[in-house]
Design a protein around this motif. Structure first.
Motif, PDB file in Angstrom:
ATOM      1  N   CYS A   1       0.863  -1.175   0.000  1.00 14.03           N
ATOM      2  CA  CYS A   1       0.000   0.000   0.000  1.00 14.03           C
ATOM      3  C   CYS A   1       0.899   1.224   0.000  1.00 14.03           C
ATOM      4  O   CYS A   1       1.780   1.353   0.859  1.00 14.03           O
ATOM      5  CB  CYS A   1      -0.923   0.008   1.214  1.00 14.03           C
ATOM      6  N   ILE A   2       0.698   2.108  -0.971  1.00 18.84           N
ATOM      7  CA  ILE A   2       1.608   3.237  -1.164  1.00 18.84           C
ATOM      8  C   ILE A   2       0.831   4.551  -1.176  1.00 18.84           C
ATOM      9  O   ILE A   2      -0.357   4.575  -1.529  1.00 18.84           O
ATOM     10  CB  ILE A   2       2.395   3.091  -2.486  1.00 18.84           C
ATOM     11  N   PRO A   3       1.463   5.648  -0.797  1.00 19.85           N
ATOM     12  CA  PRO A   3       0.794   6.952  -0.898  1.00 19.85           C
ATOM     13  C   PRO A   3       0.559   7.304  -2.368  1.00 19.85           C
ATOM     14  O   PRO A   3       1.385   7.003  -3.235  1.00 19.85           O
ATOM     15  CB  PRO A   3       1.797   7.914  -0.263  1.00 19.85           C
ATOM     16  N   GLU A   4      -0.574   7.930  -2.637  1.00 25.07           N
ATOM     17  CA  GLU A   4      -0.874   8.358  -4.005  1.00 25.07           C
ATOM     18  C   GLU A   4      -1.333   9.808  -3.996  1.00 25.07           C
ATOM     19  O   GLU A   4      -1.961  10.261  -3.034  1.00 25.07           O
ATOM     20  CB  GLU A   4      -1.908   7.440  -4.667  1.00 25.07           C
ATOM     21  N   PRO A   5      -1.040  10.565  -5.045  1.00 25.02           N
ATOM     22  CA  PRO A   5      -1.268  12.010  -5.028  1.00 25.02           C
ATOM     23  C   PRO A   5      -2.639  12.460  -5.510  1.00 25.02           C
ATOM     24  O   PRO A   5      -2.953  13.641  -5.404  1.00 25.02           O
ATOM     25  CB  PRO A   5      -0.192  12.525  -5.983  1.00 25.02           C
TER      26      PRO A   5
END
Length: 455
Positions: A33-37
């Motif tokens: 799970c990764i940060p997304e803009p």
């Protein structure tokens, strides 16, 4: 239909997909799970076969998750670096009261493609709402993107058309009698048309935090459904040129096969494969056949693809002086060339793969598919009739002259040297149509109640 009626139409579509089940554990997956803009949260992804030289992105539909690809992902991972992700608002990704629109989701897909496929070509596969997102993404003209696969793509036709279809499906499921569909669609269509008189724009709801929180209670499925119904895919369909495979379950009661027929006709390079024995999830109902078709499309060389996707140029001149009519009959089929064809007091008439000099429809119900009406003065004359047309062209000095009629046109080109449409007391819904007349030139994706006007 620039009114709150579209709110009603979209919310009728909520619940398109059942909840997903656990994925097949036989394939080793890398999860993160990764940060997304785009939505400023976290998006959760799974990957397989990172070492492959070509990538594939899988986009699920409304109320779905990466688990919807449980049969697809391992089959594709034999040849491709596969990335599937939970759309924000669904699955393991962050949920909130964001603008979960196809355009926003497409921007997220581009972020993921740049992250995971920064130096390799890739393909996009989308199912249901994910198909609409994939189509919108393809229209962004992203770098390294090569081929497209759409499975039972939702939200492409006008929401009135989709909601009428789903109302018919609801009655068909409840009664178990397929013949009840037509009556249910006609009754629901008349009721849904009344919603056009309401004063609120659906974009006023989904585009504001107040609308999403108060009217839609911040529910991601409601927001995504309404946002999907608010988008017009005319530009996307006209601009996507990549080779496209369209797959459709022959028993899809959620999104009409008509959508696939329009996409196959309107996209520059596309073909439609109908999957027998499948419903709205052909990748799970008939996984072996679907996986074989997808792999063949993605692995085919350019020459093979060109041959598969070649379209036959339509003939322009009528080849027959044949004149035909239908009087007080039902369940008739017409095809081929006709100088003129008149239907009077007829029901459930079908016209397929025809070219007609003039079509007159009086007190009748008729469906047309892949048909050109090439009129000298008037092309289609309709009086007190219900007419559904999928693909084709209608031309003439006055292409369509309608009185007290309902016309449902999808993927149709309307060309009138004087009027594309001249109508009195009639209803017109157009999905992905094109209009050319002195009054208007361009795409038409709208519902119109026409008392006495022209297009």
């Amino acid at each position: 239909m620039n009114v709150a009626g579209r709110v009603l139409l979209a919310l009728l579509a909520i619940g398109w997909l059942p909840l997903a089940v656990a994925s097949d554990s036989s394939t080793a997956l890398d999860e993160e799970c990764i940060p997304e803009p785009i939505f400023e949260g976290k998006v959760c992804t799974v990957q397989a076969n990172r070492a492959a030289n070509v990538g594939v992105i899988l986009i699920h539909g409304l109320n779905g998750s990466v688990d919807d690809w449980r049969h697809t992902l391992p089959a594709l991972a034999k040849n491709f670096h596969v990335v599937a992700f939970d759309l924000p608002g669904f699955g393991k990704s962050d949920k909130g009261s964001q603008l979960y629109s196809p355009t926003s989701y497409a921007r997220l897909a581009q972020f993921l493609a740049d992250r995971y496929f920064s130096s390799k070509p890739y393909h996009i596969i989308g199912h249901s709402m994910g198909g609409a997102i994939a189509l919108r993404y393809a229209a962004l003209r992203p770098l390294r993107f090569q081929r497209l696969v759409l499975l039972d793509a939702a939200g492409i036709l006008h929401p009135l058309v989709i909601s009428k279809f789903q109302a018919g499906s609801l009655v068909e499921r409840a009664s178990g009698v397929k013949q009840t569909r037509g009556m249910a669609e006609r009754v629901s269509g008349k009721l849904l048309e009344l919603a056009d008189k309401l004063p609120i724009l659906p974009t006023d709801i989904v585009n504001t935090s107040l609308g999403r929180d108060v009217v839609l209670s911040g529910g991601p499925a409601k927001i995504a459904a309404l946002a999907l119904s608010s988008e017009d895919f005319s530009f996307a369909v006209a601009s996507v040129t990549e080779p496209t495979l369209i797959l459709w379950g022959d028993n899809d009661l959620t999104v009409p096969l008509r959508t696939g027929q329009v996409l196959a006709a309107r996209l520059a390079q596309a073909r439609l494969e109908i999957i027998a024995g499948a419903g709205h999830e052909p990748m799970n109902d008939q996984s072996e056949q679907v996986n074989a078709l997808i792999n063949a499309h993605l692995l085919a060389d350019a020459a093979t693809l060109a041959k598969q996707l070649q379209k036959v140029a339509p003939a322009t001149a009528l080849r027959s002086e044949r004149v035909a009519s239908c009087n007080g009959e039902s369940d008739k089929l017409f095809s081929g060339d006709y100088r003129s064809l008149e239907l009077r007091d007829c029901t459930n008439v079908a016209i397929h793969n025809a070219r007609i000099g003039k079509l007159t429809v009086i007190n009748s119900r008729v469906t047309l598919l892949d048909t050109a009406i090439i009129g000298a003065e008037e092309g289609l004359v309709a009086e007190n009739s219900n007419i559904t047309i999928t693909n084709g062209e209608i031309s003439g000095v006055i292409a369509v002259n309608a009185v007290s009629s309902r016309l449902d046109l999808a993927g149709v080109q309307l060309k009138g040297s004087q009027d594309a449409v001249k109508a009195v007391a009639s209803k017109l819904v157009c999905s992905l149509c094109e209009v050319k007349s002195p009054h208007r030139v361009g795409a038409l994706h709208d519902y119109k109640s026409i008392d006495n006007d022209v297009l």
